[in-house]
Design an enzyme around this catalytic site. Structure first.
Site, short mmCIF file in Angstrom:
data_model
loop_
_atom_site.label_atom_id
_atom_site.label_comp_id
_atom_site.label_asym_id
_atom_site.label_seq_id
_atom_site.Cartn_x
_atom_site.Cartn_y
_atom_site.Cartn_z
N LYS A 1 46.32 6.05 34.85
CA LYS A 1 46.44 4.60 35.13
C LYS A 1 45.45 3.75 34.21
CE LYS A 1 46.44 1.24 38.81
NZ LYS A 1 46.44 1.05 40.39
N TYR B 1 38.67 6.61 53.15
CA TYR B 1 39.00 7.93 53.47
C TYR B 1 37.58 8.61 54.17
CZ TYR B 1 42.63 7.85 50.26
OH TYR B 1 43.62 7.51 49.35
N ARG C 1 48.52 10.86 40.81
CA ARG C 1 49.60 10.07 41.07
C ARG C 1 50.97 10.62 40.53
NH1 ARG C 1 45.57 7.48 38.62
NH2 ARG C 1 44.43 5.66 39.98
N HIS D 1 53.28 8.02 46.89
CA HIS D 1 51.78 7.93 46.87
C HIS D 1 51.25 8.58 48.04
CE1 HIS D 1 48.54 5.92 44.38
NE2 HIS D 1 48.13 5.43 45.69
N HIS E 1 38.57 6.73 41.26
CA HIS E 1 38.25 5.35 41.76
C HIS E 1 37.12 4.63 40.79
CE1 HIS E 1 40.29 6.18 45.72
NE2 HIS E 1 41.15 5.89 44.74
N ARG F 1 49.11 11.65 47.28
CA ARG F 1 47.81 11.27 46.88
C ARG F 1 46.90 11.00 48.27
NH1 ARG F 1 44.83 9.69 42.09
NH2 ARG F 1 43.61 7.78 42.45
#
Length: 329
Positions: A221, A308, A198, A273, A299, A276
């Site tokens: 995060k 994706y 990020r 973003h 994740h 990313r």
């Protein structure tokens, strides 16, 4: 008098639980049915337990509960301060009701008001934050009732486009960044494109976070460190920039200017973003494993990474050979 209609249209319950000389109970209700049910309930309780008293109303405001949650749990969390601010905003929007009025109907009304200004995704975050707060308060005995969010559902919505940059766009963007007086912007962008980090994670890197062919992201995060391998050329380029301590200066504005100069159009909210998304998209398009990508991006669920999957070279390739038209050939 037991149940009597008042001039304002309400119904007053006024009686003594065990007859003359016993404890008196008085309470108003909107309907006669509610009043009669209450009186029956109280009489049953008094018979079972003569010294029984109805529970006192919880007059704490939603903001009081939020601050209590913050003291107990929130302040110990990395995102506690921002979460508290968001919850207090929800309290303000909903009129900061008392605990007695925090029920499913209250949440429905709050979501209806919020839906006029925010997206479905944001509404789902509201739901998650409030539910987590009530669950924590219940866990420590600060909330005795059911979680008022418990039976609510997430709002379904169409997935947003995950925009990623083509090879040509990456080249043009890097050229524009190399022309910027802010040299940090170019290196932060390269770090994001090489690691899937990020923007905030890359922008706050320190010299000690880059060594032995890896970049270690500690200020993440979710608070979990990630250690991503990088090429030697990028490592040397990053380490040759700046002095000790923090490597880069704030560069969001310089990046935004470069995006504009490169004539790259992005969906709202995907300014930095997009880097990313670009890393993840090209990783999969070049045959990368979806499970490896999940670990790189950190994740929490594979569902997030599966966004994706359609970019994989062999994604659903069987459709070409096993479809109904092929059957009749």
């Amino acid at each position: 008098m037991a149940v009597k209609k008042q001039e304002d249209g309400t119904w007053l319950v006024d009686f003594r639980g065990n007859g003359k000389g016993s404890k008196r109970f008085r309470k108003k209700f909107k309907t006669k049915g509610e009043a009669l049910r209450y009186m029956s309930y109280v009489k049953t309780k008094v018979v079972q337990q003569p010294d029984w008293n109805p529970p006192k109303k919880d007059m704490r405001r939603l903001s009081d509960l939020i601050m209590r949650w913050y003291e107990i749990h929130g302040k110990h969390s990395k995102s506690g301060e921002s979460r508290k601010s968001r919850l207090l905003k929800l309290a303000e929007v909903s009129g900061n009701p008392t605990a007695e009025n925090l029920n499913a109907g209250w949440f429905v009304s709050l979501r209806e008001v919020r839906s006029k200004d925010v997206s479905a995704n944001t509404l789902n975050h509201d739901r998650a934050y409030l539910s987590a707060m009530f669950n924590e308060l219940r866990r420590v005995g600060e909330w005795g009732k059911e979680n008022p969010i418990k039976d609510s559902r997430k709002i379904k919505y169409d997935e947003r486009e995950l925009r990623y940059l083509s090879k040509k766009e990456i080249e043009v963007l890097l050229d524009k960044l190399s022309e910027s007086r802010n040299k940090s912007a170019l290196l932060i962008t390269k770090v994001c494109l090489a690691t899937g980090a990020r923007w905030s994670e890359a922008e706050t890197l320190r010299r000690e976070n880059v060594k032995d062919g890896k970049i270690s992201f500690w200020s993440t995060k979710n608070g979990k460190a990630r250690h991503i391998p990088i090429g030697r050329e990028l490592e040397e380029e990053v380490l040759s920039h700046g002095g000790s301590g923090r490597l880069f200066r704030g560069s969001y504005e310089a990046f935004s200017n470069a995006i504009r100069k490169a004539n790259i159009e992005l969906p709202e909210g995907q300014m930095t973003h997009v880097l990313r998304h670009t890393f993840a998209s090209h990783f999969i398009m070049q045959g990368g494993s979806i499970l490896t990508l999940q670990r790189i991006l950190d994740h929490s669920t594979i569902t997030m990474t599966m966004r994706y999957a359609h970019l994989s070279p062999d994604h659903l390739e069987e459709a070409k050979s096993l479809n109904a038209l092929e059957v009749i050939k």
